[in-house]
Scaffold this motif. Structure first.
Motif, PDB file in Angstrom:
ATOM      1  N   ARG A 176       0.807  -1.177  -0.068  1.00 55.03           N
ATOM      2  CA  ARG A 176       0.020  -0.107  -0.145  1.00 55.03           C
ATOM      3  C   ARG A 176       0.847   1.325  -0.123  1.00 55.03           C
ATOM      4  N   CYS A 177       0.607   1.926  -0.960  1.00 53.08           N
ATOM      5  CA  CYS A 177       1.511   3.503  -1.166  1.00 53.08           C
ATOM      6  C   CYS A 177       0.257   4.716  -0.760  1.00 53.08           C
ATOM      7  N   ASP A 178       0.823   5.193   0.279  1.00 44.36           N
ATOM      8  CA  ASP A 178      -0.195   6.391   0.597  1.00 44.36           C
ATOM      9  C   ASP A 178      -0.688   7.477  -0.379  1.00 44.36           C
ATOM     10  N   ARG A 179       0.188   7.575  -1.385  1.00 45.79           N
ATOM     11  CA  ARG A 179       0.076   8.378  -2.520  1.00 45.79           C
ATOM     12  C   ARG A 179       0.389   7.712  -3.595  1.00 45.79           C
ATOM     13  N   PRO A 180       0.011   8.063  -4.944  1.00 46.70           N
ATOM     14  CA  PRO A 180       0.698   7.482  -6.119  1.00 46.70           C
ATOM     15  C   PRO A 180       1.705   7.948  -6.818  1.00 46.70           C
ATOM     16  N   ILE A 181       2.328   9.299  -6.169  1.00 45.45           N
ATOM     17  CA  ILE A 181       3.540   9.914  -6.783  1.00 45.45           C
ATOM     18  C   ILE A 181       4.639   9.608  -5.875  1.00 45.45           C
ATOM     19  N   ASN A 301       7.177   7.649 -10.360  1.00 43.76           N
ATOM     20  CA  ASN A 301       8.076   8.326  -9.716  1.00 43.76           C
ATOM     21  C   ASN A 301       8.638   9.256 -10.864  1.00 43.76           C
ATOM     22  N   PRO A 302       8.379  10.555 -10.722  1.00 42.78           N
ATOM     23  CA  PRO A 302       8.733  11.701 -11.695  1.00 42.78           C
ATOM     24  C   PRO A 302      10.145  12.108 -11.132  1.00 42.78           C
ATOM     25  N   TRP A 303      11.150  11.225 -11.575  1.00 35.31           N
ATOM     26  CA  TRP A 303      12.468  11.702 -11.279  1.00 35.31           C
ATOM     27  C   TRP A 303      13.146  13.053 -11.469  1.00 35.31           C
ATOM     28  N   LEU A 304      12.791  13.359 -12.804  1.00 38.31           N
ATOM     29  CA  LEU A 304      13.247  14.449 -13.448  1.00 38.31           C
ATOM     30  C   LEU A 304      12.745  15.778 -12.947  1.00 38.31           C
ATOM     31  N   ALA A 305      11.393  15.616 -12.675  1.00 40.52           N
ATOM     32  CA  ALA A 305      10.821  16.653 -11.972  1.00 40.52           C
ATOM     33  C   ALA A 305      11.371  17.063 -10.673  1.00 40.52           C
ATOM     34  N   PHE A 306      11.695  15.825  -9.950  1.00 43.71           N
ATOM     35  CA  PHE A 306      12.183  16.254  -8.693  1.00 43.71           C
ATOM     36  C   PHE A 306      13.496  17.111  -8.798  1.00 43.71           C
ATOM     37  N   GLU A 307      14.395  16.632  -9.970  1.00 40.80           N
ATOM     38  CA  GLU A 307      15.607  17.130 -10.183  1.00 40.80           C
ATOM     39  C   GLU A 307      15.344  18.749 -10.515  1.00 40.80           C
ATOM     40  N   ALA A 308      14.339  18.849 -11.282  1.00 38.89           N
ATOM     41  CA  ALA A 308      14.086  20.269 -11.763  1.00 38.89           C
ATOM     42  C   ALA A 308      13.602  21.238 -10.705  1.00 38.89           C
ATOM     43  N   VAL A 309      13.124  20.876  -9.615  1.00 36.11           N
ATOM     44  CA  VAL A 309      12.394  21.347  -8.493  1.00 36.11           C
ATOM     45  C   VAL A 309      13.719  21.797  -7.765  1.00 36.11           C
ATOM     46  N   ARG A 310      14.634  20.760  -7.402  1.00 41.29           N
ATOM     47  CA  ARG A 310      15.845  21.211  -6.843  1.00 41.29           C
ATOM     48  C   ARG A 310      16.682  22.437  -7.386  1.00 41.29           C
ATOM     49  N   GLU A 311      16.910  22.175  -8.833  1.00 40.20           N
ATOM     50  CA  GLU A 311      17.498  23.178  -9.509  1.00 40.20           C
ATOM     51  C   GLU A 311      16.775  24.639  -9.571  1.00 40.20           C
ATOM     52  N   LEU A 312      15.391  24.568  -9.566  1.00 38.59           N
ATOM     53  CA  LEU A 312      14.919  25.996  -9.280  1.00 38.59           C
ATOM     54  C   LEU A 312      14.910  26.603  -7.976  1.00 38.59           C
ATOM     55  N   VAL A 329      10.216  20.212  -2.565  1.00 39.79           N
ATOM     56  CA  VAL A 329       9.623  18.959  -2.902  1.00 39.79           C
ATOM     57  C   VAL A 329       8.337  18.500  -2.221  1.00 39.79           C
ATOM     58  N   LYS A 330       8.548  18.534  -0.824  1.00 41.84           N
ATOM     59  CA  LYS A 330       7.189  18.323   0.061  1.00 41.84           C
ATOM     60  C   LYS A 330       6.026  19.282  -0.722  1.00 41.84           C
ATOM     61  N   ASN A 331       6.202  20.348  -1.056  1.00 45.64           N
ATOM     62  CA  ASN A 331       5.214  21.381  -1.613  1.00 45.64           C
ATOM     63  C   ASN A 331       4.924  20.690  -2.987  1.00 45.64           C
ATOM     64  N   TYR A 332       5.764  20.409  -3.797  1.00 41.23           N
ATOM     65  CA  TYR A 332       5.366  19.769  -5.020  1.00 41.23           C
ATOM     66  C   TYR A 332       4.709  18.511  -4.881  1.00 41.23           C
ATOM     67  N   LEU A 333       4.752  17.371  -3.930  1.00 43.74           N
ATOM     68  CA  LEU A 333       3.988  16.387  -3.813  1.00 43.74           C
ATOM     69  C   LEU A 333       2.611  16.925  -3.048  1.00 43.74           C
ATOM     70  N   LYS A 334       2.540  17.876  -2.341  1.00 45.01           N
ATOM     71  CA  LYS A 334       1.388  18.302  -2.093  1.00 45.01           C
ATOM     72  C   LYS A 334       0.367  18.776  -3.176  1.00 45.01           C
ATOM     73  N   ALA A 335       0.996  19.646  -4.090  1.00 43.06           N
ATOM     74  CA  ALA A 335       0.366  20.132  -5.199  1.00 43.06           C
ATOM     75  C   ALA A 335      -0.216  19.012  -6.121  1.00 43.06           C
ATOM     76  N   CYS A 336       0.701  17.843  -6.348  1.00 47.27           N
ATOM     77  CA  CYS A 336       0.259  16.942  -6.979  1.00 47.27           C
ATOM     78  C   CYS A 336      -0.922  15.975  -6.344  1.00 47.27           C
ATOM     79  N   ASP A 337      -0.799  16.087  -5.075  1.00 46.38           N
ATOM     80  CA  ASP A 337      -1.996  15.498  -4.624  1.00 46.38           C
ATOM     81  C   ASP A 337      -3.458  16.205  -4.847  1.00 46.38           C
ATOM     82  N   LYS A 338      -3.261  17.325  -4.421  1.00 45.23           N
ATOM     83  CA  LYS A 338      -4.454  18.178  -4.665  1.00 45.23           C
ATOM     84  C   LYS A 338      -4.961  18.380  -5.963  1.00 45.23           C
ATOM     85  N   GLY A 339      -3.935  18.346  -6.849  1.00 44.75           N
ATOM     86  CA  GLY A 339      -4.429  18.295  -8.354  1.00 44.75           C
ATOM     87  C   GLY A 339      -4.941  16.973  -8.796  1.00 44.75           C
TER      88      GLY A 339
END
Length: 411
Positions: A176-181, A301-312, A329-339
């Motif tokens: 069981r994964c609590d979120r899909p991302i 697992n959007p691995w390149l998106a996490f890298e892009a967030v880090r670079e930003l 990264v935490k904010n990005y995951l939260k936004a993905c969940d809400k979206g």
């Protein structure tokens, strides 16, 4: 709502009422009585030790031991190369990802889209843009993902689903994964998982650029064949990965790979014996995640998106100074969940389990043969782009990445 339709004398009415939310109205014609809601539920609750099965067999991703060998962060020059390979633009970084990383909210844009349809555009397009999500109609009204959030859920499960007509403790043996991302570390936990009933295998979702359309089709054939062989060999989690890109190897569009493997396993009678995870540098936006989930993915697992967030964050131009990489990264995951909740709510769907594999999309401008194979059952009223054009669009991106050039701004 139909009271008064039938002319029944009041003395012949035993009970009057309505079907209440969450309750069962059951008339047993053999016993000649109405079986009350509490009685029928108690009967099935006591039938098997369901809670004990779940507590003993279900494995939760957060409870797994931390993973070792998590991939290191990409260097800046290599990051630009990878972003060019996977079709990133300045809009993706500044308009979509930056607000998600900064505030944990889905970026807000104007209503409607005036860009050309993907099949008519003179620019290389991501496969996701060839799809449009359907919307809820009268019988299935949209939901309010905020006020009705208590009845919505994003948890996803991976593993063998087993025979639906049987009831055994093994049916509860799922991951069981609590979120899909998934973060990179969470994906490595799954990849390194060594427990009875959980075996994972990574399949390369790449093809030779020089082979063009036939090469893309052959790579899909190979990927589907490897997936079926892995499931028959006892693998419970398939990880489709596009990390192996280089100057000669381009990524198979992850949506194409996911849909092809999903429907191939359905046709082979193997789909319920495994879960599919997408390790992709391509998907970064909520709509893209929704498409992958809608065509069979259990986790992404959007691995390149996490890298892009880090670079930003390190760049500091579009993310506030008080937001560090971990918080971004935490904010990005939260936004993905809400979206994702908002996207599901448009169709009146409250749980990810119901959205996954539901294919509530229509294709615009994709070849009928390609749709029939990789997106079986999807409405495609306008034919068009096939394997050759999709391969050519990937071929156009490759020279911009090797060597890496500056980003384009599509407007």
């Amino acid at each position: 709502s139909e009271v008064g339709v039938l002319d029944v004398p009041p003395e012949n009415v035993l009970r009057k009422g309505r079907l209440q939310p969450g309750r069962i109205f059951f008339v047993d014609l053999e016993e000649g009585r109405i079986v009350e809601d509490d009685e029928i539920k108690a009967r099935y609750v006591a039938k098997r030790p369901w809670r004990g099965w779940v507590e003993e067999e279900c494995v939760r991703l957060p409870d797994l031991p931390p993973a070792s060998n998590v991939p290191a962060a990409e260097a800046s020059d290599q990051l630009l190369t990878l972003q060019q390979v996977f079709g990133y633009t300045l809009e993706d970084l500044r308009v979509l990802l930056a607000p998600m990383a900064a505030s944990g909210k889905w970026a807000i844009g104007s209503m409607g889209e005036d860009a050309a349809l993907a099949c008519l555009s003179d620019r290389p397009q991501m496969l996701y843009r060839y799809f449009k999500q359907l919307f809820a109609q009268v019988t299935n009204p949209p939901m309010d993902s905020i006020n009705e959030g208590t009845v919505m859920s994003l948890y996803s499960t991976l593993g063998e689903e087993r025979n639906l007509l049987e009831e055994t403790p093994e049916h509860a043996r799922i991951l069981r994964c609590d979120r899909p991302i998934l973060t990179n570390e969470e994906l490595e936990r799954i990849r390194q998982l060594s427990m009875p009933g959980f075996a994972a295998r990574t399949l390369e979702a790449v093809y030779k650029v020089a082979d063009q359309g036939p090469g893309l089709r052959a790579a899909l054939d190979r990927l589907c064949r490897e997936a079926a062989e892995a499931v028959r060999g006892g693998v419970d989690v398939l990880i489709l990965s596009d990390r192996g890109v280089d100057p000669e190897q381009a990524p198979i569009p992850m949506l194409l790979a996911t849909g092809a493997v999903h429907h191939h396993l359905v046709r082979e009678g193997l789909r319920t014996q495994c879960g599919i995870v997408c390790e992709t540098g391509e998907a970064r936006d909520v709509s893209q995640f929704a498409l992958l989930l809608g065509y069979g993915a259990g986790a992404i697992n959007p691995w390149l998106a996490f890298e892009a967030v880090r670079e930003l964050v390190l760049d500091g131009a579009f993310v506030p100074e008080d937001v560090d990489v971990a918080q971004a990264v935490k904010n990005y995951l939260k936004a993905c969940d809400k979206g994702l909740l908002k996207t599901m709510a448009k169709m009146g769907i409250s749980t990810l389990q119901s959205y996954r594999g539901a294919q509530i999309f229509e294709a615009v401008g994709l070849d009928q043969d390609l749709v029939a194979r990789c997106f079986t059952g999807t409405a495609s009223r306008v034919s068009g782009v096939g394997y050759d054009v999709l391969a050519r669009e990937g071929e156009v991106r490759q020279p911009r990445a090797f060597p890496a050039r500056r980003f384009v701004h599509p407007g």
